[in-house]
Design an enzyme around this catalytic site. Structure first.
Site, PDB file in Angstrom:
ATOM      1  N   ASP A 203      13.133  26.112  37.759  1.00  0.00           N
ATOM      2  CA  ASP A 203      12.593  26.944  36.683  1.00  0.00           C
ATOM      3  C   ASP A 203      11.343  26.328  36.056  1.00  0.00           C
ATOM      4  O   ASP A 203      10.678  26.964  35.247  1.00  0.00           O
ATOM      5  CB  ASP A 203      13.666  27.176  35.610  1.00  0.00           C
ATOM      6  CG  ASP A 203      13.323  28.339  34.687  1.00  0.00           C
ATOM      7  OD1 ASP A 203      12.699  29.305  35.153  1.00  0.00           O
ATOM      8  OD2 ASP A 203      13.685  28.277  33.488  1.00  0.00           O
ATOM      9  N   SER A 227      11.082  33.785  31.087  1.00  0.00           N
ATOM     10  CA  SER A 227      11.617  34.206  32.380  1.00  0.00           C
ATOM     11  C   SER A 227      12.384  35.509  32.218  1.00  0.00           C
ATOM     12  O   SER A 227      13.154  35.677  31.264  1.00  0.00           O
ATOM     13  CB  SER A 227      12.560  33.129  32.945  1.00  0.00           C
ATOM     14  OG  SER A 227      11.894  31.898  33.085  1.00  0.00           O
ATOM     15  N   GLN A 277      10.514  34.416  41.108  1.00  0.00           N
ATOM     16  CA  GLN A 277      10.743  34.676  39.687  1.00  0.00           C
ATOM     17  C   GLN A 277       9.668  35.601  39.140  1.00  0.00           C
ATOM     18  O   GLN A 277       8.501  35.504  39.519  1.00  0.00           O
ATOM     19  CB  GLN A 277      10.732  33.375  38.879  1.00  0.00           C
ATOM     20  CG  GLN A 277      11.057  33.576  37.392  1.00  0.00           C
ATOM     21  CD  GLN A 277      11.036  32.280  36.604  1.00  0.00           C
ATOM     22  OE1 GLN A 277      10.028  31.924  36.010  1.00  0.00           O
ATOM     23  NE2 GLN A 277      12.154  31.565  36.608  1.00  0.00           N
TER      24      GLN A 277
END
Length: 289
Positions: A203, A227, A277
């Site tokens: 991440d 996110s 993502q």
């Protein structure tokens, strides 16, 4: 967290009863729970309900609400399917009675099949590069305070960027980035913990890659970044206490969203995982919450 053991303790959830777990949070400089933390904890919860001979091969998740650092997170696992080769689980992370995160994960028995992969990018090896902490020490006096604090944060993962970008004077560049990463300290032998730590680490560095083509307009502190979803595929075995190359690109940004992809390689060139993502990247002047 300055050592990998601190992260491992954070990821090892307390089991309350069948399919129900509880975990806590630690700040990584944000005022809310780091997305990689709740992702890795959800994966850990799912793993604890799956036979040991099945390893995770993919996960798909959505970030619903910001997590509160001060209260525990409850993880509820739903056993979707237990098949002959594949096992499927769904995890809901809950705070204050509301879901803050959802994840579906699929696990598989080891099986024989075809094998191929793309080639690892030809970049400088990690021994030639400096870490975020080294950059803060070398250029700290020339950096804005918020950037200096971010680089100086104690993390259980060491990051060594291949391409150096001056965060104080950002210029427009192509949306590509390469970062070497490795756990600070020796990891246990359990491959599931290596997968959880890689999920946590994945991440980092993604959404900021989508800012590179926009220079000063999207400089650190001028945009709201969050996110929205995170998908990940695990291809081959690896160790998080050995150097891994995270090769990231951002094919598109539109409608206040940035889309990013990453491939993760061992130092000897094996592709071990892939990540996708999408996230919010909205200029703060038009922030609507």
């Amino acid at each position: 967290m300055k050592h990998i053991n601190e992260l491992l303790s954070l990821l090892e959830l307390e089991q309350l009863e069948d399919n129900l777990f509880r975990g806590h949070s630690k700040s990584v400089g944000n005022s809310t729970v780091f997305g990689g933390q709740v992702l890795a904890q959800s994966l850990y919860a799912a793993m604890k309900t799956v036979p040991a001979d099945r390893q995770v091969h993919s996960l798909h998740s959505y970030f619903i609400l910001p997590g509160d650092l001060e209260i525990p997170i409850v993880f509820q696992v739903e056993r979707i399917r237990d098949g002959g080769s594949f096992t499927t689980r769904r995890v809901k992370a809950i705070q204050k009675g509301e879901p803050i995160f959802f994840m579906s994960a699929s696990f598989q028995l080891e099986q024989e099949g075809f094998d191929h992969q793309i080639t690892m990018p030809n970049v400088s090896p990690p021994d030639w590069l400096v870490s975020w902490e080294d950059l803060a020490q070398k250029f700290g006096d020339m950096l804005p305070e918020n950037i200096r604090k971010f680089l100086n944060l104690e993390r259980p993962i060491e990051f060594r960027p291949v391409e150096l970008v001056n965060p104080a004077l950002p210029t427009k560049s192509q949306p590509f980035r390469h970062i070497w990463m490795k756990a600070k300290g020796e990891m246990p032998s359990d491959p599931q913990m290596h997968q959880c730590v890689l999920a946590y680490s994945s991440d980092y560095n993604l959404l900021t890659t989508a800012l590179l083509p926009h220079g000063a307009e999207a400089s650190f502190g001028n945009v709201k970044i969050a996110s929205l979803d995170h998908a990940m595929w695990f291809h081959r075995p690896f160790r998080m206490d050995e150097w891994l190359l995270y090769a990231i690109d951002s094919p598109s940004a539109s409608n206040a969203r940035g889309f990013t992809r990453g491939n993760i390689f061992t130092q000897d060139g094996h592709l071990v995982a892939s990540v996708v993502q999408e996230g919010l990247i909205r200029p703060k002047m038009v922030d609507r919450g």
